[in-house]
Design a protein around this motif. Structure first.
Motif, PDB file in Angstrom:
ATOM      1  N   ASN A 287       0.818  -1.215   0.000  1.00 29.44           N
ATOM      2  CA  ASN A 287       0.000   0.000   0.000  1.00 29.44           C
ATOM      3  C   ASN A 287       0.850   1.263   0.000  1.00 29.44           C
ATOM      4  O   ASN A 287       0.389   2.328  -0.398  1.00 29.44           O
ATOM      5  CB  ASN A 287      -0.922   0.034   1.232  1.00 29.44           C
ATOM      6  N   TRP A 290       3.075   3.361  -3.818  1.00 28.01           N
ATOM      7  CA  TRP A 290       2.817   4.577  -4.609  1.00 28.01           C
ATOM      8  C   TRP A 290       3.336   5.822  -3.894  1.00 28.01           C
ATOM      9  O   TRP A 290       3.759   6.783  -4.529  1.00 28.01           O
ATOM     10  CB  TRP A 290       1.322   4.699  -4.954  1.00 28.01           C
ATOM     11  N   VAL A 291       3.318   5.768  -2.560  1.00 32.10           N
ATOM     12  CA  VAL A 291       3.823   6.906  -1.782  1.00 32.10           C
ATOM     13  C   VAL A 291       5.336   7.011  -1.960  1.00 32.10           C
ATOM     14  O   VAL A 291       5.882   8.097  -2.193  1.00 32.10           O
ATOM     15  CB  VAL A 291       3.471   6.737  -0.286  1.00 32.10           C
ATOM     16  N   ALA A 294       6.118   8.215  -5.368  1.00 31.26           N
ATOM     17  CA  ALA A 294       5.829   9.643  -5.530  1.00 31.26           C
ATOM     18  C   ALA A 294       6.929  10.494  -4.915  1.00 31.26           C
ATOM     19  O   ALA A 294       7.381  11.472  -5.521  1.00 31.26           O
ATOM     20  CB  ALA A 294       4.485   9.980  -4.876  1.00 31.26           C
ATOM     21  N   SER A 295       7.376  10.128  -3.720  1.00 29.73           N
ATOM     22  CA  SER A 295       8.383  10.970  -3.077  1.00 29.73           C
ATOM     23  C   SER A 295       9.706  10.882  -3.837  1.00 29.73           C
ATOM     24  O   SER A 295      10.470  11.845  -3.881  1.00 29.73           O
ATOM     25  CB  SER A 295       8.545  10.610  -1.603  1.00 29.73           C
ATOM     26  N   TYR A 298       9.252  13.075  -6.903  1.00 32.12           N
ATOM     27  CA  TYR A 298       9.330  14.477  -6.479  1.00 32.12           C
ATOM     28  C   TYR A 298      10.789  14.894  -6.286  1.00 32.12           C
ATOM     29  O   TYR A 298      11.217  15.948  -6.766  1.00 32.12           O
ATOM     30  CB  TYR A 298       8.541  14.671  -5.179  1.00 32.12           C
ATOM     31  N   LYS A 301      12.512  15.396  -9.559  1.00 34.36           N
ATOM     32  CA  LYS A 301      12.108  16.668 -10.188  1.00 34.36           C
ATOM     33  C   LYS A 301      12.843  17.835  -9.543  1.00 34.36           C
ATOM     34  O   LYS A 301      13.312  18.739 -10.221  1.00 34.36           O
ATOM     35  CB  LYS A 301      10.600  16.889 -10.022  1.00 34.36           C
TER      36      LYS A 301
ATOM     37  N   ASP B  30      14.354  12.930   0.147  1.00 36.08           N
ATOM     38  CA  ASP B  30      14.885  14.293   0.022  1.00 36.08           C
ATOM     39  C   ASP B  30      15.372  14.800   1.368  1.00 36.08           C
ATOM     40  O   ASP B  30      15.111  14.190   2.404  1.00 36.08           O
ATOM     41  CB  ASP B  30      13.838  15.234  -0.602  1.00 36.08           C
ATOM     42  N   VAL B  32      14.651  17.408   3.198  1.00 29.71           N
ATOM     43  CA  VAL B  32      13.656  17.848   4.181  1.00 29.71           C
ATOM     44  C   VAL B  32      13.109  16.632   4.922  1.00 29.71           C
ATOM     45  O   VAL B  32      12.981  16.616   6.158  1.00 29.71           O
ATOM     46  CB  VAL B  32      12.511  18.611   3.469  1.00 29.71           C
ATOM     47  N   GLU B  36      13.371  15.515   8.925  1.00 31.92           N
ATOM     48  CA  GLU B  36      12.179  15.217   9.730  1.00 31.92           C
ATOM     49  C   GLU B  36      12.213  13.782  10.254  1.00 31.92           C
ATOM     50  O   GLU B  36      11.858  13.520  11.399  1.00 31.92           O
ATOM     51  CB  GLU B  36      10.912  15.481   8.905  1.00 31.92           C
TER      52      GLU B  36
ATOM     53  N   PHE C  90      -2.820   6.789   2.307  1.00 41.83           N
ATOM     54  CA  PHE C  90      -1.933   7.755   2.958  1.00 41.83           C
ATOM     55  C   PHE C  90      -2.198   9.180   2.463  1.00 41.83           C
ATOM     56  O   PHE C  90      -2.151  10.140   3.234  1.00 41.83           O
ATOM     57  CB  PHE C  90      -0.476   7.343   2.695  1.00 41.83           C
ATOM     58  N   GLY C  91      -2.531   9.313   1.184  1.00 44.10           N
ATOM     59  CA  GLY C  91      -2.799  10.630   0.616  1.00 44.10           C
ATOM     60  C   GLY C  91      -4.010  11.287   1.246  1.00 44.10           C
ATOM     61  O   GLY C  91      -4.008  12.490   1.533  1.00 44.10           O
ATOM     62  N   ARG C 135       3.882  21.289   9.223  1.00 43.11           N
ATOM     63  CA  ARG C 135       5.084  21.139   8.403  1.00 43.11           C
ATOM     64  C   ARG C 135       5.102  19.754   7.748  1.00 43.11           C
ATOM     65  O   ARG C 135       5.384  19.601   6.558  1.00 43.11           O
ATOM     66  CB  ARG C 135       6.292  21.312   9.343  1.00 43.11           C
ATOM     67  N   HIS C 136       4.772  18.765   8.547  1.00 45.37           N
ATOM     68  CA  HIS C 136       4.773  17.380   8.071  1.00 45.37           C
ATOM     69  C   HIS C 136       3.732  17.162   6.975  1.00 45.37           C
ATOM     70  O   HIS C 136       4.030  16.645   5.898  1.00 45.37           O
ATOM     71  CB  HIS C 136       4.519  16.449   9.262  1.00 45.37           C
ATOM     72  N   ASN C 139       4.549  19.278   3.719  1.00 45.63           N
ATOM     73  CA  ASN C 139       5.635  18.730   2.908  1.00 45.63           C
ATOM     74  C   ASN C 139       5.222  17.467   2.164  1.00 45.63           C
ATOM     75  O   ASN C 139       5.599  17.261   1.019  1.00 45.63           O
ATOM     76  CB  ASN C 139       6.867  18.449   3.779  1.00 45.63           C
ATOM     77  N   TRP C 140       4.423  16.647   2.840  1.00 39.59           N
ATOM     78  CA  TRP C 140       3.962  15.434   2.157  1.00 39.59           C
ATOM     79  C   TRP C 140       2.964  15.763   1.055  1.00 39.59           C
ATOM     80  O   TRP C 140       2.966  15.147  -0.003  1.00 39.59           O
ATOM     81  CB  TRP C 140       3.351  14.440   3.158  1.00 39.59           C
ATOM     82  N   ILE C 142       2.916  18.335  -0.774  1.00 40.71           N
ATOM     83  CA  ILE C 142       3.687  18.816  -1.924  1.00 40.71           C
ATOM     84  C   ILE C 142       4.356  17.645  -2.650  1.00 40.71           C
ATOM     85  O   ILE C 142       4.321  17.561  -3.876  1.00 40.71           O
ATOM     86  CB  ILE C 142       4.731  19.864  -1.468  1.00 40.71           C
ATOM     87  N   ARG C 143       4.942  16.729  -1.891  1.00 39.49           N
ATOM     88  CA  ARG C 143       5.571  15.560  -2.526  1.00 39.49           C
ATOM     89  C   ARG C 143       4.563  14.738  -3.324  1.00 39.49           C
ATOM     90  O   ARG C 143       4.833  14.315  -4.432  1.00 39.49           O
ATOM     91  CB  ARG C 143       6.182  14.642  -1.466  1.00 39.49           C
ATOM     92  N   LEU C 144       3.399  14.529  -2.725  1.00 39.23           N
ATOM     93  CA  LEU C 144       2.413  13.675  -3.390  1.00 39.23           C
ATOM     94  C   LEU C 144       1.750  14.409  -4.554  1.00 39.23           C
ATOM     95  O   LEU C 144       1.507  13.832  -5.613  1.00 39.23           O
ATOM     96  CB  LEU C 144       1.352  13.205  -2.394  1.00 39.23           C
ATOM     97  N   ASP C 146       3.058  16.832  -6.335  1.00 40.16           N
ATOM     98  CA  ASP C 146       4.044  17.031  -7.388  1.00 40.16           C
ATOM     99  C   ASP C 146       4.922  15.793  -7.566  1.00 40.16           C
ATOM    100  O   ASP C 146       6.087  15.893  -7.942  1.00 40.16           O
ATOM    101  CB  ASP C 146       4.913  18.257  -7.033  1.00 40.16           C
TER     102      ASP C 146
END
Lengths: 308, 94, 248
Positions: A287, A290-291, A294-295, A298, A301, B30, B32, B36, C90-91, C135-136, C139-140, C142-144, C146
């Motif tokens: 699960n 995909w996360v 994606a990271s 990102y 990029k 990354d 950041v 964290e 998670f999204g 913040r957490h 940031n996530w 934005i990552r997801l 983009d």
């Protein structure tokens, strides 16, 4: 030649560091032992994680969550130690999913009542701590440092469990019954956590010679039993072993025979929760794919933007 | 983390004024996230006042086979230590 | 029930329910590192809930903090509907938390000026925590947003689904206005412009579109909830309900 120097170093109680020469057998043994230890921490999150949402007070909820979170952290410390031997975490997870890596069988037993949170903390963490305290002196530097950190953080874990047991043992009759039932179910699996008897443990020889293990399974088991029996007496619970008796001459408790058939059954995948635990881990991992993708996308990029 | 994410070594300054000390590593895609993740893993018990993360692959280490050549030559330079020197009896604050 | 009691308990309820949702992530996170991060957020929220419940228990004197958390029924919970929404993928969790974190950060920042010392102190402590939560989640997001096409779609869908629960965050009722006269409560309707700014700038960075303001759900403050809260409470309160006389 190298073998001899290596053994001299071990005998002189010097730590082996990642960049030092080591026999292939030593490396293999370490990877197996450390990864098994790491997987145990991670799979061990499940039986307790299963009760966080049902914990009976805000305090209990926070404590249990913090404890399970520590287990995730400890798994991570151990994966890190293992990575210094040239295996990636991905590979280790893959081995777990393929069934090629094991984790402690204790986590293949279900956590069925709130008292099980007590029994797991008191007995399972108690047994793990006996083992881990001994492993602080293990010969591989990163493993030893990880163990020192883990022992320091885990000191509250066993107390958390014992406190639950103590509270329930002096609570309502139903609570006391739950506590005794949890002890009955977790006692034997806990003392089997130390593994087979020394006479049946083929790998102990090298592990002791290389000082990866500092005490044998039987020594550790005895030490755990000696510590735990009086703790049960203090809170008025009965350890489910009719043969348990203080042996004045040995200065230790004598105890009954463990059910080795059950032990090997669970080790070999036929315990009550083996399939469930592994499926849970795989599901979370799948699960999350995909996360992770994606990271990564990102980050790539961002790097491109930075370069242009 | 997974699928070849980057390993970051983590250094924590436990109190203002002290040096950063290596505590372990985290995986992150990354910087950041690395910071964290390090915060969440290594400062759960009030251990930190500042965190550094650095990609593990960017760390240059001496090799163990070089350790004699690297470190033994300083063994006999005992004049670098204050205890090497004879001080007259009664001399203070030196 | 005094206004102050209700006001306090509303804050506690939202923290507790979101904390409970975050606790559900334990051992289910997309990475081990993230599992730990989500637990940390959950622990902060339980701590906040506990603080406000203890104050509420003191104001009212009938129920202890734990009794407030574990023995009230669905209709007696006053959390925002946004926080009770299921975790989903998670999204969806990140979107829900981002929308809420942005709001609650502004909320606590104002509430720290409350004339009620206990509330002001609890708010001041919470600001630091929710600042990190924001913040957490930001940031996530934005990552997801983009990240990949798949991740962008997942969080955009979650935004569309959850947007209807954001209107309620800025609603005022008589309890708010009464307590505002004593400078205890704050005017949440005034937080909206700043919240809009925060949301818009992050959505832009995350390459996401702000949904249209269509139907807006309402009722959390009055104890009207979506169906999912009942299940959450049933699970959370089971032991306290099954063994009413037991201490744990």
């Amino acid at each position: 030649m190298s073998d001899k120097i290596f053994q001299e170093k071990i005998d002189a109680e010097k730590k082996i560091e990642p960049k030092d020469w080591m026999p292939e057998g030593y490396r293999r043994h370490l990877v197996r032992q450390i990864s098994q230890h790491a997987h145990s921490e991670i799979i061990g999150m499940q039986p307790e994680g299963n009760w966080i949402t049902r914990a009976p007070s805000l305090r209990a909820k926070m404590i249990l969550l913090a404890k399970v979170q520590d287990e995730a952290g400890h798994g991570l410390y151990l994966y890190s130690a293992c990575e210094t031997l040239g295996v990636t975490r991905d590979e280790l997870i893959q081995q777990l999913h393929d069934g090629n890596a094991k984790y402690s069988s204790i986590f293949n037993y279900p956590a069925l009542s709130w008292a099980d949170m007590g029994a797991i903390g008191w007995l399972v963490d108690g047994a793990a701590i006996v083992n881990q305290v001994s492993l602080q002196r293990t010969s591989y530097g990163p493993y030893s440092r990880g163990m020192i950190k883990i022992c320091k953080e885990e000191s509250f874990h066993q107390r958390q469990g014992y406190e639950i047991m103590a509270e329930m043992a002096k609570g309502t009759p139903e609570q006391k019954e739950m506590a005794q039932d949890a002890l009955n179910r977790f006692w034997w699996p806990s003392i089997m956590m130390f593994g087979p008897q020394d006479s049946d443990s083929p790998r102990t020889g090298n592990a002791m010679k290389w000082k990866i293990k500092r005490q044998t399974n039987d020594e550790l088991r005895q030490s755990f039993i000696d510590k735990t029996v009086p703790q049960a007496e203090v809170i008025g619970l009965t350890i489910p072993d009719p043969e348990l008796k203080w042996n004045e001459k040995r200065g230790h408790y004598d105890f009954g025979e463990m059910d080795w058939e059950e032990f090997w059954n669970v080790v070999n995948g036929h315990g009550p929760c083996n399939k469930q635990r592994l499926a849970h881990h795989k599901r979370a991992h799948d699960n999350g794919k995909w996360v992770r993708n994606a990271s990564q996308a990102y980050a790539q990029k961002q790097e491109k933007i930075l370069k242009s | 983390m997974g699928e070849n994410t980057i390993v970051w070594e983590v250094f924590i300054q436990s109190k203002n004024g002290l040096a950063h000390k290596h505590v372990g590593n985290v995986h992150a895609t990354d910087k950041v996230m690395a910071l964290e993740n390090a915060r969440d893993l290594y400062t759960r018990r009030n251990e930190g006042s500042c965190i550094w993360v650095v990609k593990a692959k960017d760390i240059v280490s001496s090799e163990s086979e070089d350790s004699e050549a690297f470190f033994d030559p300083s063994n006999d330079k005992i004049y670098r230590h204050p205890t090497f020197y004879n001080m007259p009896d009664g001399a203070k604050h030196i | 029930m005094s206004n102050l009691f209700t006001y306090t308990i509303r804050i506690a309820d939202s923290a507790l329910i979101l904390g409970q949702r975050m606790a559900e992530w334990c051992s289910n996170g997309p990475t081990l590192e993230e599992d730990i991060a989500l637990s940390n957020i959950s622990l902060d929220l339980f701590g906040q809930a506990n603080g406000f419940y203890e104050y509420a228990a003191q104001i009212n004197g009938e129920k202890s903090a734990d009794e407030l958390a574990f023995t009230r029924n669905e209709r007696e919970f006053f959390n925002y509907q946004l926080v009770e929404q299921t975790n989903g993928n998670f999204g969806k969790t990140i979107v829900r938390n981002f929308l809420y974190d942005s709001f609650i950060f502004l909320f606590y920042t104002e509430l720290a000026n409350s004339s009620d010392e206990r509330i002001s102190a609890l708010a001041a402590k919470s600001i630091k925590e929710v600042k990190y939560h924001l913040r957490h989640s930001k940031n996530w997001l934005i990552r997801l947003g983009d990240g990949t096409d798949e991740s962008n779609k997942k969080v955009q869908d979650a935004l569309e689904e959850l947007w209807q629960y954001t209107g309620e965050l800025f609603e005022m009722d008589t309890i708010d206005t009464e307590l505002m006269k004593k400078n205890i409560a704050i005017d949440v309707s005034k937080l909206r412009p700043k919240w809009n700014e925060m949301i818009d700038s992050t959505l832009k960075t995350a390459k996401l579109n702000r949904p249209e303001d269509g139907y807006m759900a309402s009722g959390g403050k009055k104890g009207i909830h979506t169906e999912c809260l009942g299940f959450l409470l049933a699970e959370m309160q089971f032991l306290q309900r099954a063994y009413p006389n037991a201490k744990w």
